[in-house]
Design a protein around this motif. Structure first.
Motif, PDB file in Angstrom:
ATOM      1  N   ASP A 223       0.693  -1.467  -0.012  1.00  0.00           N
ATOM      2  CA  ASP A 223      -0.246   0.021  -0.053  1.00  0.00           C
ATOM      3  C   ASP A 223       1.342   0.675   0.304  1.00  0.00           C
ATOM      4  O   ASP A 223       0.664   2.092  -1.155  1.00  0.00           O
ATOM      5  N   THR A 224       1.981   1.323   0.706  1.00  0.00           N
ATOM      6  CA  THR A 224       2.935   1.996   1.136  1.00  0.00           C
ATOM      7  C   THR A 224       3.296   2.712  -0.946  1.00  0.00           C
ATOM      8  O   THR A 224       3.013   3.674  -0.920  1.00  0.00           O
ATOM      9  N   VAL A 225       3.930   2.050  -0.189  1.00  0.00           N
ATOM     10  CA  VAL A 225       4.349   1.757  -2.689  1.00  0.00           C
ATOM     11  C   VAL A 225       3.678   2.580  -4.012  1.00  0.00           C
ATOM     12  O   VAL A 225       3.965   2.725  -4.117  1.00  0.00           O
ATOM     13  N   ARG A 226       2.221   1.597  -3.079  1.00  0.00           N
ATOM     14  CA  ARG A 226       1.416   2.312  -4.445  1.00  0.00           C
ATOM     15  C   ARG A 226       0.663   3.694  -3.891  1.00  0.00           C
ATOM     16  O   ARG A 226       0.917   4.350  -4.946  1.00  0.00           O
ATOM     17  N   LYS A 227       0.825   3.887  -3.258  1.00  0.00           N
ATOM     18  CA  LYS A 227      -0.035   5.434  -2.819  1.00  0.00           C
ATOM     19  C   LYS A 227       1.466   6.474  -3.507  1.00  0.00           C
ATOM     20  O   LYS A 227       1.519   7.296  -3.850  1.00  0.00           O
ATOM     21  N   GLU A 228       2.400   6.236  -3.139  1.00  0.00           N
ATOM     22  CA  GLU A 228       3.503   6.563  -3.358  1.00  0.00           C
ATOM     23  C   GLU A 228       4.207   6.855  -5.287  1.00  0.00           C
ATOM     24  O   GLU A 228       4.520   7.814  -5.583  1.00  0.00           O
ATOM     25  N   GLN A 229       3.215   5.714  -5.918  1.00  0.00           N
ATOM     26  CA  GLN A 229       3.447   5.532  -6.888  1.00  0.00           C
ATOM     27  C   GLN A 229       2.365   6.333  -7.339  1.00  0.00           C
ATOM     28  O   GLN A 229       2.733   7.148  -8.956  1.00  0.00           O
ATOM     29  N   ALA A 230       1.826   6.693  -6.593  1.00  0.00           N
ATOM     30  CA  ALA A 230       0.594   7.665  -7.834  1.00  0.00           C
ATOM     31  C   ALA A 230       0.258   8.947  -7.623  1.00  0.00           C
ATOM     32  O   ALA A 230      -0.062   9.643  -7.768  1.00  0.00           O
ATOM     33  N   THR A 231       1.830   9.730  -6.647  1.00  0.00           N
ATOM     34  CA  THR A 231       2.268  10.663  -6.328  1.00  0.00           C
ATOM     35  C   THR A 231       2.593  11.511  -7.427  1.00  0.00           C
ATOM     36  O   THR A 231       3.706  10.686  -7.516  1.00  0.00           O
TER      37      THR A 231
END
Length: 391
Positions: free
Chosen positions: A383-391
């Motif tokens: 989830d952390t990686v996904r959120k960072e990639q979305a920003t």
């Protein structure tokens, strides 16, 4: 023995050897069931029993340890003094139990470790722990209000005494790790918990999400959703820390897994097997796979006894372990995990004790322990990686 029985024996042995290490990495020694504290979530059934381990049992364990390390050139065999409060034995008795292992320790073939509540630690204990090269683990659940379930026999909070022991270790330069049990009461306070633990300057921080095990079966551990949020906060906290801050054990494990995954993609995969983790009770009884099984009454499994070290060495007990019902059930559970669970490559199957205490059988796959301790950190990382990639 007829042909069918020979084939069955060979099949059981192959299953066992495929999943379980031939030589244990650690032995768990329970020199007394007694604990001077009476924590509300304690899983030990015999924590009122003050009877100490006889020297003869320690001598038999040492002889077994000598046989196990013979010709072995890996890391030293870990001898983990655990269950109840080991230091409640007193220094004289504890020192007597250490003597049979001295030759192995001095040769670098064996290393002592102890898990303690630290309430009894003074200068003399620091001297002993240093002299015998102990790795020290201290149990504390965070600041005073988060450690309120650690109480003594009269129900009084143990926090101040734990802190006094930790301060003594620090003053004497004895390295120690910390282990905190995270409950539904503390799972929503990750930053405050970790800030407090890191300020004590341990060499590492371990997080144990509260489990249903032993006689601790009435409380309600955190849910997987709570655990995922907790581990997300732990990841964020860790990334904010400067160099030199004590690493979080579970994040270190995540890092090792990611490095191993890269090695596997490069064609360097190594087989991963479960440590049989022989646990020796004070009377010499040996239990396998989970220290929490020691002292539990379960007639269908012969109370989980695999043998007694006074009757036969641990190596011989392990040589017959594939015949034990609960070991066979555990192997069935691991096989089910591998065939059905997307997390298996990471966790390699849930802990044996959790399977039994949650389901009263070992032949199951997913457990609450899986969800909050094995799956949740990986989901948090994703989830952390996904959120960072979305920003």
């Amino acid at each position: 023995m007829n042909t069918a029985r020979v084939q069955q024996e060979a099949h059981l042995l192959r299953r066992y050897q495929h999943r379980i290490h031939r030589v244990p990495r650690n032995l768990v020694v329970q020199p007394t069931g007694f604990c001077n504290l009476n924590c509300t979530y304690c899983y030990l059934p015999d924590r009122d029993d003050k009877a100490p381990m006889p020297t003869a049992v320690a001598e038999a364990v040492a002889q077994s340890a000598s046989e196990l390390v013979n010709g072995h050139h890996g890391k030293p065999l870990g001898l983990i003094w655990h269950a109840g409060e080991p230091l409640a034995l007193g220094r004289r008795r504890f020192t007597e139990l250490l003597q049979p292992f001295e030759e192995l320790r001095r040769k670098g073939l064996l290393e002592h470790a102890v898990q303690t509540n630290a309430t009894l630690i003074d200068d003399e204990w620091c001297d002993l722990l240093t002299e015998y090269g102990f790795r020290v683990g201290v149990s504390i659940d965070g600041p005073k209000d988060l450690t309120d379930r650690r109480v003594d026999r009269k129900g009084r909070p143990a926090f101040d005494r734990i802190m006094k022991g930790i301060e003594r270790l620090r003053h004497r330069g004895v390295p120690f790790s910390l282990i905190a049990v995270v409950s539904r009461e503390s799972v929503n306070h990750p930053d405050r918990l970790l800030d407090f633990l890191a300020a004590l300057r341990p060499v590492s921080i371990g997080i144990n999400i509260e489990e249903l095990e032993g006689v601790n079966t009435e409380r309600h551990p955190p849910t997987r959703e709570q655990a995922v949020e907790f581990w997300q906060a732990v990841l964020a906290w860790s990334r904010r820390q400067p160099g030199g801050t004590a690493p979080v054990r579970e994040l270190e494990r995540l890092g090792r897994y990611l490095r191993m995954s890269r090695a596997q993609r490069g064609g360097h995969a190594q087989p991963s097997r479960t440590d049989p983790l022989p646990t020796i009770a004070r009377n010499g009884d040996v239990f396998l796979l989970s220290p929490e099984l020691a002292g539990i009454t379960a007639p269908a499994y012969n109370d989980f006894r695999a043998g007694n070290v006074l009757d036969q060495p641990i190596g011989a007990i392990l040589g017959q372990a594939h015949r034990l019902n609960y070991v066979g059930e555990f192997l069935t559970g691991l096989e089910e995990c591998e065939s059905t669970c997307e997390f298996f490559d990471y966790c390699r199957g849930s802990q044996a004790g959790n399977r039994y205490f949650e389901h009263r059988t070992f032949a199951v796959a997913e457990t609450d322990y899986c969800r909050v301790t094995e799956q949740a950190p990986l989901l948090a990382l994703a989830d952390t990686v996904r959120k960072e990639q979305a920003t």
